[in-house]
Scaffold this motif. Structure first.
Motif, PDB file in Angstrom:
ATOM      1  N   TYR A  26       0.827  -1.213   0.000  1.00 22.85           N
ATOM      2  CA  TYR A  26       0.000   0.000   0.000  1.00 22.85           C
ATOM      3  C   TYR A  26       0.865   1.269   0.000  1.00 22.85           C
ATOM      4  O   TYR A  26       0.441   2.303  -0.519  1.00 22.85           O
ATOM      5  CB  TYR A  26      -0.967  -0.009   1.184  1.00 22.85           C
ATOM      6  N   SER A  30       1.356   4.197  -3.373  1.00 20.09           N
ATOM      7  CA  SER A  30       0.867   5.527  -2.988  1.00 20.09           C
ATOM      8  C   SER A  30       1.820   6.628  -3.474  1.00 20.09           C
ATOM      9  O   SER A  30       2.861   6.353  -4.051  1.00 20.09           O
ATOM     10  CB  SER A  30       0.736   5.612  -1.465  1.00 20.09           C
ATOM     11  N   ARG A  31       1.433   7.853  -3.161  1.00 21.62           N
ATOM     12  CA  ARG A  31       2.264   9.023  -3.474  1.00 21.62           C
ATOM     13  C   ARG A  31       2.950   9.563  -2.225  1.00 21.62           C
ATOM     14  O   ARG A  31       3.516  10.660  -2.240  1.00 21.62           O
ATOM     15  CB  ARG A  31       1.408  10.109  -4.110  1.00 21.62           C
ATOM     16  N   VAL A  32       2.910   8.833  -1.150  1.00 19.91           N
ATOM     17  CA  VAL A  32       3.430   9.298   0.141  1.00 19.91           C
ATOM     18  C   VAL A  32       4.934   9.573   0.051  1.00 19.91           C
ATOM     19  O   VAL A  32       5.668   8.883  -0.653  1.00 19.91           O
ATOM     20  CB  VAL A  32       3.108   8.281   1.267  1.00 19.91           C
ATOM     21  N   ILE A 100      -2.401   5.130   5.202  1.00 22.43           N
ATOM     22  CA  ILE A 100      -2.810   5.783   3.956  1.00 22.43           C
ATOM     23  C   ILE A 100      -4.214   5.289   3.604  1.00 22.43           C
ATOM     24  O   ILE A 100      -4.437   4.090   3.478  1.00 22.43           O
ATOM     25  CB  ILE A 100      -1.847   5.456   2.799  1.00 22.43           C
ATOM     26  N   GLU A 101      -5.127   6.245   3.454  1.00 25.70           N
ATOM     27  CA  GLU A 101      -6.504   5.924   3.068  1.00 25.70           C
ATOM     28  C   GLU A 101      -6.859   6.752   1.836  1.00 25.70           C
ATOM     29  O   GLU A 101      -6.374   7.879   1.679  1.00 25.70           O
ATOM     30  CB  GLU A 101      -7.475   6.266   4.205  1.00 25.70           C
ATOM     31  N   PRO A 102      -7.725   6.211   0.980  1.00 25.82           N
ATOM     32  CA  PRO A 102      -8.150   7.009  -0.176  1.00 25.82           C
ATOM     33  C   PRO A 102      -9.016   8.184   0.270  1.00 25.82           C
ATOM     34  O   PRO A 102      -9.872   8.042   1.140  1.00 25.82           O
ATOM     35  CB  PRO A 102      -8.950   6.024  -1.024  1.00 25.82           C
ATOM     36  N   ASP A 107      -7.413  11.917  -3.746  1.00 25.97           N
ATOM     37  CA  ASP A 107      -6.219  12.241  -2.978  1.00 25.97           C
ATOM     38  C   ASP A 107      -6.008  11.163  -1.901  1.00 25.97           C
ATOM     39  O   ASP A 107      -6.756  10.195  -1.834  1.00 25.97           O
ATOM     40  CB  ASP A 107      -6.322  13.634  -2.346  1.00 25.97           C
ATOM     41  N   GLU A 108      -4.989  11.320  -1.123  1.00 27.36           N
ATOM     42  CA  GLU A 108      -4.682  10.354  -0.066  1.00 27.36           C
ATOM     43  C   GLU A 108      -4.747  11.047   1.288  1.00 27.36           C
ATOM     44  O   GLU A 108      -4.293  12.189   1.427  1.00 27.36           O
ATOM     45  CB  GLU A 108      -3.285   9.748  -0.273  1.00 27.36           C
ATOM     46  N   TYR A 110      -3.502  10.792   5.153  1.00 28.32           N
ATOM     47  CA  TYR A 110      -2.434  10.159   5.915  1.00 28.32           C
ATOM     48  C   TYR A 110      -2.704  10.223   7.409  1.00 28.32           C
ATOM     49  O   TYR A 110      -3.233  11.209   7.916  1.00 28.32           O
ATOM     50  CB  TYR A 110      -1.089  10.829   5.613  1.00 28.32           C
TER      51      TYR A 110
END
Length: 139
Positions: A26, A30-32, A100-102, A107-108, A110
């Motif tokens: 996950y 993601s983009r984290v 991380i959740e949608p 967007d995400e 955090y």
């Protein structure tokens, strides 16, 4: 005064874990953005429990200066005696805290995930119940 700095070795360890551990897919997807830091201080949770690492979400008010979503800090003085494999386990544990959740518009969102029994069971199943004892006895 505590000094924290980016640690490229911790970053390499984390990137390898994120790429190869299914439980961290996950994060890979993601983009984290995560900064991997080393602190020169020892940290304790209470009188006798050492803190090996911590995961913190970067607060919105600090985003102008810190271009990351999370920081993961390992405490150098508390890692003395740990093997490279044990430090890898500490990093794996800290990465499990990255939540991380949608979001509503793609967007995400955090958050820092709290410890739960599944996290501890995962580490025990992967690495055993005494993954850190050998290093602690060597001191």
């Amino acid at each position: 005064m505590e000094h924290r700095q980016i640690n490229e070795n911790y970053q390499r360890i984390a990137e390898d874990l994120i790429q190869n551990e299914p439980e961290l897919a996950y994060i890979k997807d993601s983009r984290v953005r995560i900064a991997y830091l080393e602190s020169d201080q020892a940290k304790k949770a209470d009188a006798d429990k050492l803190v090996l690492g911590e995961c913190e979400k970067v607060q919105a008010k600090n985003k102008w200066a810190i271009n990351y979503d999370f920081t993961i800090t390992l405490f150098k003085k508390n890692l003395v005696g740990l093997s490279a494999d044990q430090i890898r386990i500490v990093m794996f544990h800290e990465l499990l805290h990255v939540g991380i959740e949608p979001g509503p518009e793609g967007d995400e969102i955090y958050s820092v995930r709290k410890h739960d029994l599944e996290d501890f069971k995962l580490i025990i199943d992967k690495y055993g119940t005494d993954w850190s004892k050998a290093a602690r006895k060597a001191r």
